[in-house]
Scaffold this motif. Structure first.
Motif, PDB file in Angstrom:
ATOM      1  N   ALA A  90      19.318  -7.045  22.498  1.00 58.42           N
ATOM      2  CA  ALA A  90      18.422  -7.785  23.389  1.00 58.42           C
ATOM      3  C   ALA A  90      18.023  -6.919  24.584  1.00 58.42           C
ATOM      4  O   ALA A  90      16.851  -6.824  24.944  1.00 58.42           O
ATOM      5  CB  ALA A  90      19.102  -9.061  23.866  1.00 58.42           C
ATOM      6  N   ARG A  91      19.010  -6.270  25.182  1.00 54.71           N
ATOM      7  CA  ARG A  91      18.713  -5.470  26.373  1.00 54.71           C
ATOM      8  C   ARG A  91      17.711  -4.365  26.051  1.00 54.71           C
ATOM      9  O   ARG A  91      16.808  -4.080  26.836  1.00 54.71           O
ATOM     10  CB  ARG A  91      19.991  -4.845  26.911  1.00 54.71           C
ATOM     11  CG  ARG A  91      19.685  -3.700  27.851  1.00 54.71           C
ATOM     12  CD  ARG A  91      20.894  -3.120  28.466  1.00 54.71           C
ATOM     13  NE  ARG A  91      21.259  -3.897  29.622  1.00 54.71           N
ATOM     14  CZ  ARG A  91      21.877  -3.378  30.676  1.00 54.71           C
ATOM     15  NH1 ARG A  91      22.193  -2.119  30.701  1.00 54.71           N
ATOM     16  NH2 ARG A  91      22.192  -4.131  31.704  1.00 54.71           N
ATOM     17  N   ASP A  94      29.209 -20.850  15.154  1.00 62.22           N
ATOM     18  CA  ASP A  94      27.798 -21.188  15.393  1.00 62.22           C
ATOM     19  C   ASP A  94      27.075 -19.903  15.820  1.00 62.22           C
ATOM     20  O   ASP A  94      27.064 -19.537  16.989  1.00 62.22           O
ATOM     21  CB  ASP A  94      27.734 -22.260  16.491  1.00 62.22           C
ATOM     22  CG  ASP A  94      26.309 -22.696  16.774  1.00 62.22           C
ATOM     23  OD1 ASP A  94      25.366 -21.985  16.357  1.00 62.22           O
ATOM     24  OD2 ASP A  94      26.140 -23.738  17.428  1.00 62.22           O
ATOM     25  N   PHE A  95      26.491 -19.207  14.839  1.00 56.24           N
ATOM     26  CA  PHE A  95      25.861 -17.914  15.136  1.00 56.24           C
ATOM     27  C   PHE A  95      24.559 -18.068  15.924  1.00 56.24           C
ATOM     28  O   PHE A  95      24.138 -17.141  16.607  1.00 56.24           O
ATOM     29  CB  PHE A  95      25.638 -17.117  13.843  1.00 56.24           C
ATOM     30  CG  PHE A  95      26.915 -16.527  13.315  1.00 56.24           C
ATOM     31  CD1 PHE A  95      27.412 -15.348  13.840  1.00 56.24           C
ATOM     32  CD2 PHE A  95      27.650 -17.175  12.341  1.00 56.24           C
ATOM     33  CE1 PHE A  95      28.606 -14.799  13.387  1.00 56.24           C
ATOM     34  CE2 PHE A  95      28.846 -16.641  11.873  1.00 56.24           C
ATOM     35  CZ  PHE A  95      29.325 -15.453  12.405  1.00 56.24           C
ATOM     36  N   VAL A  96      23.932 -19.244  15.801  1.00 56.14           N
ATOM     37  CA  VAL A  96      22.699 -19.463  16.577  1.00 56.14           C
ATOM     38  C   VAL A  96      23.057 -19.497  18.060  1.00 56.14           C
ATOM     39  O   VAL A  96      22.407 -18.843  18.889  1.00 56.14           O
ATOM     40  CB  VAL A  96      22.008 -20.774  16.120  1.00 56.14           C
ATOM     41  CG1 VAL A  96      20.779 -21.048  16.969  1.00 56.14           C
ATOM     42  CG2 VAL A  96      21.649 -20.695  14.639  1.00 56.14           C
ATOM     43  N   ALA A  97      24.123 -20.236  18.373  1.00 55.47           N
ATOM     44  CA  ALA A  97      24.558 -20.307  19.777  1.00 55.47           C
ATOM     45  C   ALA A  97      25.044 -18.944  20.259  1.00 55.47           C
ATOM     46  O   ALA A  97      24.766 -18.532  21.385  1.00 55.47           O
ATOM     47  CB  ALA A  97      25.659 -21.352  19.920  1.00 55.47           C
ATOM     48  N   LEU A  98      25.754 -18.243  19.384  1.00 56.43           N
ATOM     49  CA  LEU A  98      26.277 -16.925  19.763  1.00 56.43           C
ATOM     50  C   LEU A  98      25.121 -15.970  20.081  1.00 56.43           C
ATOM     51  O   LEU A  98      25.142 -15.256  21.092  1.00 56.43           O
ATOM     52  CB  LEU A  98      27.134 -16.376  18.622  1.00 56.43           C
ATOM     53  CG  LEU A  98      27.846 -15.065  18.898  1.00 56.43           C
ATOM     54  CD1 LEU A  98      29.339 -15.222  18.645  1.00 56.43           C
ATOM     55  CD2 LEU A  98      27.328 -13.967  18.007  1.00 56.43           C
ATOM     56  N   VAL A 156      19.501 -13.206  22.259  1.00 54.86           N
ATOM     57  CA  VAL A 156      18.747 -12.983  21.019  1.00 54.86           C
ATOM     58  C   VAL A 156      18.321 -14.346  20.476  1.00 54.86           C
ATOM     59  O   VAL A 156      19.172 -15.222  20.267  1.00 54.86           O
ATOM     60  CB  VAL A 156      19.628 -12.257  19.970  1.00 54.86           C
ATOM     61  CG1 VAL A 156      18.934 -12.187  18.616  1.00 54.86           C
ATOM     62  CG2 VAL A 156      19.976 -10.857  20.457  1.00 54.86           C
ATOM     63  N   PRO A 157      17.020 -14.559  20.238  1.00 53.36           N
ATOM     64  CA  PRO A 157      16.605 -15.856  19.686  1.00 53.36           C
ATOM     65  C   PRO A 157      17.244 -16.091  18.326  1.00 53.36           C
ATOM     66  O   PRO A 157      17.224 -15.210  17.474  1.00 53.36           O
ATOM     67  CB  PRO A 157      15.082 -15.730  19.539  1.00 53.36           C
ATOM     68  CG  PRO A 157      14.691 -14.508  20.295  1.00 53.36           C
ATOM     69  CD  PRO A 157      15.899 -13.644  20.452  1.00 53.36           C
ATOM     70  N   PRO A 178       7.986  -9.097  18.322  1.00 54.39           N
ATOM     71  CA  PRO A 178       8.816  -7.966  18.757  1.00 54.39           C
ATOM     72  C   PRO A 178      10.179  -8.430  19.271  1.00 54.39           C
ATOM     73  O   PRO A 178      10.325  -9.569  19.703  1.00 54.39           O
ATOM     74  CB  PRO A 178       8.011  -7.343  19.895  1.00 54.39           C
ATOM     75  CG  PRO A 178       6.639  -7.897  19.771  1.00 54.39           C
ATOM     76  CD  PRO A 178       6.737  -9.210  19.082  1.00 54.39           C
ATOM     77  N   GLY A 179      11.141  -7.513  19.215  1.00 55.73           N
ATOM     78  CA  GLY A 179      12.476  -7.799  19.743  1.00 55.73           C
ATOM     79  C   GLY A 179      13.411  -8.315  18.661  1.00 55.73           C
ATOM     80  O   GLY A 179      13.006  -8.551  17.533  1.00 55.73           O
ATOM     81  N   PRO A 180      14.682  -8.460  19.026  1.00 50.21           N
ATOM     82  CA  PRO A 180      15.678  -8.867  18.028  1.00 50.21           C
ATOM     83  C   PRO A 180      15.644 -10.364  17.733  1.00 50.21           C
ATOM     84  O   PRO A 180      15.233 -11.160  18.578  1.00 50.21           O
ATOM     85  CB  PRO A 180      16.994  -8.498  18.708  1.00 50.21           C
ATOM     86  CG  PRO A 180      16.714  -8.608  20.166  1.00 50.21           C
ATOM     87  CD  PRO A 180      15.275  -8.235  20.361  1.00 50.21           C
TER      88      PRO A 180
END
Ligand SMILES: Cc1ncc(C[n+]2csc(CCOP(=O)(O)OP(=O)(O)O)c2C)c(N)n1
Length: 495
Positions: free
Chosen positions: A406-407, A450-454, A460-461, A482-484
């Motif tokens: 993300a960074r 919960d990988f979505v929350a993680l 990361v969306p 763009p992006g992760p």
């Protein structure tokens, strides 16, 4: 730091501490040397491996003393097994501070030795530049590998540092010898550099001319796949399947691979997987040149075989399985993608569709490499989309790689294959002990991760997909933006 840069290092994956403050300050003042913060050393070392695999050039890590190195060791083991050039710069306590019982004091060189082909401790600031250049030369090889330079704090802060000229590369190995009898009953086992387009195409011409078979090592560091390169089957990591793949092989020719062995010893079972009576030979030196030379000798006037067309996958909407994930990804995959595979039991369904791509796998099988490897690959190739197939158990070793993704705004789509179990271990328990595979120790639910929350927590969306249609929609969106991104794909275990 300047010596590292001058020797070709472009990126340093860092998790520094107090003993590295002078190195950090120098790193930030060195142009053309990018510092990337990783929140766990295993992420830094895995990212360096990924960067090195995709550029062929060494990447650096900056780690804090023996403890920091120890956290990074598993992915350094993987880097060593993939023959990736990685340079570790490890800060250590000042030489004047040794033996006083400071909390972090440890034997850094001893910790580094098993994964490093070169270890040195800076003993004189005026030699630090030369030592750094030496580390890069040692990591670059050939053969490439991990080099570790330990920098006591007073070597970094004392005056007298001098920059060094980069060391020149060593002599190249001689070309290949000719193995004796390549023909029907021969298997060419390809690994390392032989798994890139040139090596694959030479091996394919050789196989056509001689009716030999070709197979890839089970866990390639980097394998080119898809349109324009000959398709190759990988030797299975499952010993029973591998045994069937090698049955009838009378002559095994190793080109950049080692003779196949079981990953683990089992009671009353031979370690090697080579059939009894099979002659094993090896192409030495530059294996790609060796294959090309053999192909030009034995495959006169043979043209490359037309590629086997791979049917465009029809994707009816259905509840998600590992196979469905691979088919959806194969249909959506773009030419030029980089595919990272740490899907473990869910990766049997790969290769993926027709798009030309590089496949990076976990050569050393210390799990927790996938997401860090994706970081390094994406930084090495910012214009190429990276898709990371990540098994859920292995994901939990190095989840903070998502924060670095993300960074750094990296174009990485992680598909977590959430089978909520350590399925490999269930299978192994059944095979080795003949017992039921289930065990509370191999079960990742209660609570479900919960990988979505993680992912969201790391910036990361994240999304979840339970059907092929949902996955296709989420994946298209992730690849277009763009992006992760992270998609949790809920799949049943492949038992
Ligand atoms: C560093 C490290 N620790 C432990 C192991 C042992 N191990 C091998 S596979 C595995 C579980 C893998 O589970 P998961 O990643 O969810 O993949 P699955 O088997 O479910 O496909 C473990 C713990 C290992 N290989 N490496």
């Amino acid at each position: 730091m300047a010596a590292l840069r001058d020797a070709g290092i472009r990126v340093c994956f860092a998790n520094p501490g107090t003993s590295e403050l002078h190195l950090v300050s120098a790193l930030e003042r060195t142009s053309d040397l990018r510092a990337v913060l990783c929140l766990f050393e295993g992420v830094a070392t895995g990212a360096a491996d990924g960067f090195a695999r995709m550029t062929g050039a060494p990447a650096a890590t900056l780690l804090h003393q023996g403890a920091g190195l120890a956290y990074g060791l598993a992915n350094l083991h993987n880097a060593a097994r993939a023959a990736s050039p990685v340079v570790n710069i490890i800060g250590d306590g000042a030489t004047t501070h040794r033996g006083l019982g400071a909390p972090l004091e440890s034997d850094v060189a001893a910790l580094a030795a098993p994964v490093s082909r070169w270890v040195r401790t800076v003993g004189d600031p005026s030699r630090a530049g030369a030592d750094a250049a030496g580390a890069v030369a040692a990591a670059t090889g050939p053969p490439a590998g991990v080099a570790t330079l330990i920098v006591p704090a007073d070597m970094a802060w004392s005056p007298g540092g001098r920059q060094a000229r980069p060391a020149s590369a060593g002599p190249r190995p001689l070309a290949a010898q000719e193995p004796s009898a390549i023909g029907p009953g021969t298997t060419l086992l390809l690994g390392g550099a032989a798994l890139r387009a040139r090596g694959l195409s030479a091996a394919d011409r050789l196989a056509q001319a001689t009716q030999a078979r070709i197979l890839a090592e089970p866990f390639p560091g980097r394998l080119e796949q898809g349109a324009g390169v000959p398709a190759i089957q990988r030797l299975s990591a499952d010993p029973d399947t591998a045994g069937r793949q090698l049955a009838g092989c009378r002559n095994l020719v190793l080109a950049g691979a080692v003779a196949p062995v079981r990953a683990f010893a089992e009671p009353d079972t031979a370690a090697g997987l080579t059939p009894a009576g099979c002659v094993v030979e090896r192409i030495d030196g530059d294996v790609v040149a060796g294959l090309e030379e053999l192909a030009s000798r034995l495959a006169l006037r043979q043209q490359a075989r037309p590629q086997r067309p791979i049917d465009p996958p029809a994707i009816a909407d259905a509840p998600l399985t590992a196979d469905g994930v691979a088919r959806v990804a194969g249909a959506v995959l773009l030419d030029g993608a980089i595919v990272v595979d740490e899907a473990n039991t869910c990766s049997a369904a790969l290769p993926l569709g027709t798009a030309r791509h590089d496949l990076l796998t976990n050569s050393g099988f210390a799990i927790g490499l996938g997401m860090p490897l994706a970081v390094g690959a994406a930084l090495a190739c910012p214009d190429r989309p990276v898709i990371c197939f990540q098994a859920d158990g292995s994901a939990m070793y190095t989840p903070s790689a998502l924060w670095t993704q993300a960074r750094e705004r990296l174009n990485i789509t992680t598909i977590v294959l959430a089978n909520r179990a350590y399925v490999i271990l269930r299978r192994a328990r059944r095979r080795v002990l003949g017992e039921a595979g289930t065990s509370a120790l191999f079960n990742l639910s209660n609570p479900d991760l919960d990988f979505v929350a993680l992912a969201t927590a790391m910036g990361v969306p994240g999304n979840r997909a339970a059907s092929t249609a949902e996955l296709a929609a989420r994946l298209r969106h992730a690849l277009a933006e763009p992006g992760p991104h992270l998609i949790e794909a809920v799949v049943p275990p492949c038992l």
